[in-house]
Scaffold this active site. Structure first.
Site, PDB file in Angstrom:
ATOM      1  N   GLU A 252     -12.785  18.328 -21.325  1.00 50.16           N
ATOM      2  CA  GLU A 252     -14.152  18.032 -20.909  1.00 50.16           C
ATOM      3  C   GLU A 252     -15.197  18.298 -21.986  1.00 50.16           C
ATOM      4  O   GLU A 252     -16.209  17.590 -22.054  1.00 50.16           O
ATOM      5  CB  GLU A 252     -14.490  18.810 -19.643  1.00 50.16           C
ATOM      6  CG  GLU A 252     -13.641  18.405 -18.448  1.00 50.16           C
ATOM      7  CD  GLU A 252     -13.811  16.944 -18.044  1.00 50.16           C
ATOM      8  OE1 GLU A 252     -14.713  16.258 -18.570  1.00 50.16           O
ATOM      9  OE2 GLU A 252     -13.032  16.483 -17.199  1.00 50.16           O
TER      10      GLU A 252
ATOM     11  N   GLY B 257      -5.645  13.534  -8.197  1.00 55.56           N
ATOM     12  CA  GLY B 257      -4.600  14.453  -8.608  1.00 55.56           C
ATOM     13  C   GLY B 257      -5.048  15.679  -9.360  1.00 55.56           C
ATOM     14  O   GLY B 257      -4.367  16.703  -9.338  1.00 55.56           O
TER      15      GLY B 257
ATOM     16  N   TYR C 212     -17.633  21.768 -19.904  1.00 50.47           N
ATOM     17  CA  TYR C 212     -18.285  20.534 -20.328  1.00 50.47           C
ATOM     18  C   TYR C 212     -19.352  20.802 -21.399  1.00 50.47           C
ATOM     19  O   TYR C 212     -19.320  20.220 -22.493  1.00 50.47           O
ATOM     20  CB  TYR C 212     -18.958  19.850 -19.140  1.00 50.47           C
ATOM     21  CG  TYR C 212     -18.038  19.326 -18.076  1.00 50.47           C
ATOM     22  CD1 TYR C 212     -17.828  17.962 -17.924  1.00 50.47           C
ATOM     23  CD2 TYR C 212     -17.403  20.181 -17.181  1.00 50.47           C
ATOM     24  CE1 TYR C 212     -17.009  17.459 -16.929  1.00 50.47           C
ATOM     25  CE2 TYR C 212     -16.575  19.694 -16.177  1.00 50.47           C
ATOM     26  CZ  TYR C 212     -16.375  18.333 -16.062  1.00 50.47           C
ATOM     27  OH  TYR C 212     -15.552  17.842 -15.067  1.00 50.47           O
TER      28      TYR C 212
ATOM     29  N   GLU D   3     -10.799   9.923 -14.727  1.00 55.54           N
ATOM     30  CA  GLU D   3     -10.437   9.128 -15.895  1.00 55.54           C
ATOM     31  C   GLU D   3      -9.021   8.582 -15.861  1.00 55.54           C
ATOM     32  O   GLU D   3      -8.348   8.506 -16.904  1.00 55.54           O
ATOM     33  CB  GLU D   3     -10.608   9.988 -17.144  1.00 55.54           C
ATOM     34  CG  GLU D   3      -9.717  11.242 -17.212  1.00 55.54           C
ATOM     35  CD  GLU D   3     -10.291  12.487 -16.594  1.00 55.54           C
ATOM     36  OE1 GLU D   3      -9.795  13.586 -16.885  1.00 55.54           O
ATOM     37  OE2 GLU D   3     -11.252  12.367 -15.794  1.00 55.54           O
ATOM     38  N   ASN D   4      -8.531   8.175 -14.710  1.00 54.40           N
ATOM     39  CA  ASN D   4      -7.173   7.646 -14.626  1.00 54.40           C
ATOM     40  C   ASN D   4      -6.978   6.510 -15.634  1.00 54.40           C
ATOM     41  O   ASN D   4      -7.797   5.593 -15.703  1.00 54.40           O
ATOM     42  CB  ASN D   4      -6.912   7.136 -13.213  1.00 54.40           C
ATOM     43  CG  ASN D   4      -7.156   8.216 -12.176  1.00 54.40           C
ATOM     44  OD1 ASN D   4      -6.641   9.317 -12.268  1.00 54.40           O
ATOM     45  ND2 ASN D   4      -7.981   7.906 -11.189  1.00 54.40           N
TER      46      ASN D   4
ATOM     47  N   HIS E 236     -18.659   8.742 -20.066  1.00 57.03           N
ATOM     48  CA  HIS E 236     -17.836   9.961 -19.998  1.00 57.03           C
ATOM     49  C   HIS E 236     -16.390   9.622 -19.651  1.00 57.03           C
ATOM     50  O   HIS E 236     -15.457  10.068 -20.346  1.00 57.03           O
ATOM     51  CB  HIS E 236     -18.431  10.905 -18.955  1.00 57.03           C
ATOM     52  CG  HIS E 236     -17.740  12.231 -18.878  1.00 57.03           C
ATOM     53  ND1 HIS E 236     -18.153  13.333 -19.595  1.00 57.03           N
ATOM     54  CD2 HIS E 236     -16.646  12.630 -18.187  1.00 57.03           C
ATOM     55  CE1 HIS E 236     -17.356  14.346 -19.339  1.00 57.03           C
ATOM     56  NE2 HIS E 236     -16.418  13.940 -18.479  1.00 57.03           N
ATOM     57  N   GLU E 237     -16.200   8.848 -18.593  1.00 53.66           N
ATOM     58  CA  GLU E 237     -14.827   8.549 -18.169  1.00 53.66           C
ATOM     59  C   GLU E 237     -14.093   7.707 -19.201  1.00 53.66           C
ATOM     60  O   GLU E 237     -12.892   7.889 -19.423  1.00 53.66           O
ATOM     61  CB  GLU E 237     -14.834   7.853 -16.812  1.00 53.66           C
ATOM     62  CG  GLU E 237     -15.546   8.618 -15.703  1.00 53.66           C
ATOM     63  CD  GLU E 237     -15.118  10.068 -15.583  1.00 53.66           C
ATOM     64  OE1 GLU E 237     -13.940  10.381 -15.861  1.00 53.66           O
ATOM     65  OE2 GLU E 237     -15.961  10.903 -15.214  1.00 53.66           O
TER      66      GLU E 237
ATOM     67  N   ASP F   3      -9.080  25.055 -10.281  1.00 54.25           N
ATOM     68  CA  ASP F   3     -10.420  24.519 -10.022  1.00 54.25           C
ATOM     69  C   ASP F   3     -11.503  25.540 -10.342  1.00 54.25           C
ATOM     70  O   ASP F   3     -12.650  25.168 -10.597  1.00 54.25           O
ATOM     71  CB  ASP F   3     -10.547  24.091  -8.558  1.00 54.25           C
ATOM     72  CG  ASP F   3     -10.140  22.635  -8.344  1.00 54.25           C
ATOM     73  OD1 ASP F   3      -9.662  22.018  -9.309  1.00 54.25           O
ATOM     74  OD2 ASP F   3     -10.294  22.132  -7.225  1.00 54.25           O
TER      75      ASP F   3
ATOM     76  N   HIS G 116     -12.749   9.805 -22.019  1.00 52.69           N
ATOM     77  CA  HIS G 116     -11.507  10.502 -21.666  1.00 52.69           C
ATOM     78  C   HIS G 116     -10.272   9.715 -22.109  1.00 52.69           C
ATOM     79  O   HIS G 116      -9.178  10.293 -22.197  1.00 52.69           O
ATOM     80  CB  HIS G 116     -11.434  10.716 -20.162  1.00 52.69           C
ATOM     81  CG  HIS G 116     -11.984  12.028 -19.707  1.00 52.69           C
ATOM     82  ND1 HIS G 116     -11.522  13.237 -20.179  1.00 52.69           N
ATOM     83  CD2 HIS G 116     -12.953  12.323 -18.793  1.00 52.69           C
ATOM     84  CE1 HIS G 116     -12.167  14.220 -19.581  1.00 52.69           C
ATOM     85  NE2 HIS G 116     -13.049  13.696 -18.742  1.00 52.69           N
TER      86      HIS G 116
ATOM     87  N   ARG H  54     -19.590  13.870  -3.113  1.00 52.45           N
ATOM     88  CA  ARG H  54     -19.463  14.273  -4.509  1.00 52.45           C
ATOM     89  C   ARG H  54     -19.738  15.768  -4.648  1.00 52.45           C
ATOM     90  O   ARG H  54     -20.833  16.250  -4.348  1.00 52.45           O
ATOM     91  CB  ARG H  54     -20.424  13.460  -5.370  1.00 52.45           C
ATOM     92  CG  ARG H  54     -20.257  13.661  -6.860  1.00 52.45           C
ATOM     93  CD  ARG H  54     -21.174  12.708  -7.607  1.00 52.45           C
ATOM     94  NE  ARG H  54     -21.143  12.945  -9.043  1.00 52.45           N
ATOM     95  CZ  ARG H  54     -21.901  12.298  -9.936  1.00 52.45           C
ATOM     96  NH1 ARG H  54     -22.734  11.346  -9.501  1.00 52.45           N
ATOM     97  NH2 ARG H  54     -21.829  12.570 -11.213  1.00 52.45           N
TER      98      ARG H  54
ATOM     99  N   PRO I 294     -14.683  12.823  -4.425  1.00 45.28           N
ATOM    100  CA  PRO I 294     -15.290  14.130  -4.692  1.00 45.28           C
ATOM    101  C   PRO I 294     -15.897  14.313  -6.079  1.00 45.28           C
ATOM    102  O   PRO I 294     -16.604  15.300  -6.304  1.00 45.28           O
ATOM    103  CB  PRO I 294     -14.113  15.098  -4.497  1.00 45.28           C
ATOM    104  CG  PRO I 294     -12.903  14.291  -4.838  1.00 45.28           C
ATOM    105  CD  PRO I 294     -13.213  12.896  -4.352  1.00 45.28           C
TER     106      PRO I 294
END
Length: 619
Positions: A333, A152, A400, A286-287, A310-311, A392, A314, A570, A281
């Site tokens: 980030e 998303g 970051y 981090e859902n 990292h995730e 984007d 979040h 990715r 991708p």
């Protein structure tokens, strides 16, 4: 839920249990058609059927609407949805229009409320919905069943959920998902009971009772299995991937404990990781409750687990406190990259954390160069992306690495003890709320910095001015001088046997990036024959190697590049390698064109769109 409000950031809370919407000019989201200060979505309830034959999700979205007195309409975001009907809770039709849109933002879906506080939208996603990737069995690891996953961030969920798709309009949600019986549905919320199966279909129910940014509503459907790694952690993956994934990420409990020790309790219940097929991708997404992760992080030796740090981070920075607009992407980030490094230091020691921070410094310098130099407005932390630009465009390493360096510079000025106490308080006070750069700086000055410290750090310049300030703290690894010397010696003609053999992934990456971009084929062959980097399964090392080898048109790298670029999607790896090839004249363009024609059908829209743009811009 606490709703502490800064004096300079008035908010509109339209319901007692509803997350606030910031009303400052800086919080206006130009990438959403919504007008939340008039009427906003507070809860989304989905009832959807996953049709793997037609590649659509269809069903009903029921939205709870909080409107100001006199507000006659609610404006939602819609990207190519097939709207069937819009009614109130009693089934009475409500007038609606789908306005003029564009390829990036989609269109406004405006519903006349006629007093309704609940609206029901019957609809279907389009087969080409940007947030959804429908994979054939051949595109999965197991090769036997199809797969579906959503992505998303930033503004793609409007292609499968008709809601106000802005990070500043937090919403709770629940979902009922009907899928083929051979597949399992997982989502970024709490599972509500076991699947109910009838004939060849099964129904799964999930809910998120905390208000989240809508881009964090996530779904995956596929042949996946689960393995617990602790009482509140575990791994989901395709069965053929599960053993490797469960080993690689088997220390999730330790990660959560380390994070909690730094900045307070984990507030989301479970922390599970879903390892997706290779086309995912991003490194990770981090859902809440369910990080989506790339299999490219599976190196076999846990050397790339900083991705999980990292995730997980979040869960505090990004999920708990979220950028109100994509102009402040760094608030997600930059904080998370700093927090990630602190988790890695806690678990693996200062030496490894320093190596990773030092590599990030190099990445930051490269990102500044790629953005056009230190005077480029795109090197600011707070961006000013207008509606003509895709959000984007702001999702670069600047957010970051410059963001993390800024926070590290604050830490160096005030001391770690004061800084950690402040951050813990910051996450508590602003939990489940959106934030802006102006809001953070005001909070920082009011609750941490002593007289003169804001000026000494230059906090406003860090956020609003381009480039990297001269006082930036550069963490230097004590492991890298020896690696740098080895790279220099090898480049000067030294024997390959003198290159260190048993070192960390980070040191190998450093070695490769320190070599000159122009090297004779025999030098590359010597490295290739000793280390076999054309075949390595460590994605970070292979990426660094291919950047060097392709720059020199080293023939054996062509097959390695094709396998690498067609074997995973990715964007971090794919886009730079295609950009590099595209910039190498006829040789590179011919190779890029051939590989991309084969690879593009397997890429998610996020990656494909990026590569399409860079190739178009280069023509």
């Amino acid at each position: 839920m606490p709703a502490t409000v800064l004096a300079l950031a008035p908010i509109l809370a339209l319901a007692a249990q509803t997350a606030p919407v910031l009303a400052t000019p800086e919080a206006r989201d130009v990438h959403s058609h919504a007008r939340p200060l008039e009427a906003r979505v507070s809860h989304v309830s989905l009832n959807l059927f996953a049709d793997f034959d037609s590649h659509v999700l269809r069903g009903v979205a029921t939205l709870s609407i909080d409107a100001r007195p006199g507000a006659g309409q609610v404006v939602l975001d819609d990207n190519n949805l097939r709207i069937v009907s819009v009614t109130d809770a009693g089934g009475k039709a409500l007038p609606y229009t789908v306005g003029k849109g564009d390829a990036v933002h989609g269109a406004p879906l405006t519903v006349t409320l006629n007093g309704a506080k609940t609206i029901r939208i019957a609809y279907a996603s389009a087969p080409e919905a940007k947030a959804l990737q429908w994979l054939s069995p051949a595109q999965t690891a197991g090769k036997t069943q199809p797969f579906l996953f959503s992505q998303g961030e930033a503004i793609l969920n409007r292609s499968w959920i008709p809601t106000q798709d802005s990070p500043g309009i937090r919403q709770s949600w629940d979902a009922t998902i009907d899928v083929p019986a051979k597949l399992t549905a997982v989502m970024s919320g709490e599972a509500k009971g076991k699947a109910v199966c009838k004939a060849d279909r099964c129904t799964y129910r999930y809910a998120m009772d905390k208000p989240v940014a809508p881009y964090l509503i996530a779904l995956a459907v596929g042949d996946v299995a689960f393995r617990a790694t602790g009482e509140r952690t575990g791994i989901w993956a395709e069965p053929v991937t599960l053993d490797k994934a469960a080993y690689e990420f088997g220390e999730l409990d330790k990660f959560v404990a380390a994070a909690e020790g730094l900045y307070g309790p984990y507030r989301w219940g479970r922390y599970d990781v879903l390892v997706l097929p290779p086309s995912f991708p991003f490194g990770g997404m981090e859902n809440p409750t369910l990080t989506f992760a790339t299999p490219t992080a599976i190196a076999g030796d846990r050397s790339l687990v900083s991705l999980i740090a990292h995730e997980l981070a979040h869960s505090w920075s990004g999920n708990l406190v979220t950028n109100a607009t994509w102009n402040d992407f760094w608030l997600n980030e930059g904080f998370t990259s700093y927090f990630e490094n602190r988790i890695m230091e806690s678990l693996y020691g200062q030496r490894r954390a320093a190596m990773e921070a030092d590599l990030a410094w190099t990445d930051m310098q490269a990102a500044v160069k790629d953005a056009g130099g230190p005077q480029s407005p795109d090197t600011r932390l707070h961006l000013e992306l207008d509606a003509s630009r895709d959000p984007d465009d702001g999702m670069t390493q600047i957010a970051y690495d410059k963001g993390a360096t800024f926070l590290r510079t604050i830490e160096a000025t005030v001391g770690r003890a004061r800084w950690d106490a402040y951050l813990r308080r910051y996450f508590d006070v602003h939990a489940f709320q959106p934030q802006t750069s102006a809001g953070f700086l005001a909070d920082l000055k009011a609750n941490l910095l002593k007289p003169g410290e804001a000026e000494r750090i230059g906090v406003d310049a860090w956020v609003y001015q381009p480039g990297v300030p001269a006082n930036a703290v550069h963490v230097k690894s004590d492991a890298f001088p020896a690696i740098d010397a080895a790279a220099k010696a090898f480049a000067a003609g030294g024997p390959v046997s003198a290159v260190p053999g048993e070192v960390t992934t980070q040191e190998y990456v450093r070695f490769l990036t320190q070599l000159p971009r122009s090297m004779p084929a025999e030098r590359l062959r010597a490295l290739d024959e000793r280390f076999h980097w054309n075949e390595t399964g460590n994605s970070e090392i292979r990426f660094a190697w291919l950047q060097l080898a392709l720059a020199n048109r080293y023939p054996p790298a062509k097959a390695s590049a094709e396998a690498f670029l067609t074997g995973q999607g990715r964007r971090k790896f794919v886009a730079p390698l295609f950009a590099q090839l595209w910039g190498q004249g006829d040789w590179g363009r011919a190779l890029a064109t051939r590989i991309y024609a084969k690879a593009r059908p397997g890429y998610h829209a996020v990656t494909a769109t990026t590569v399409d743009r860079l190739m178009k811009a280069a023509n």
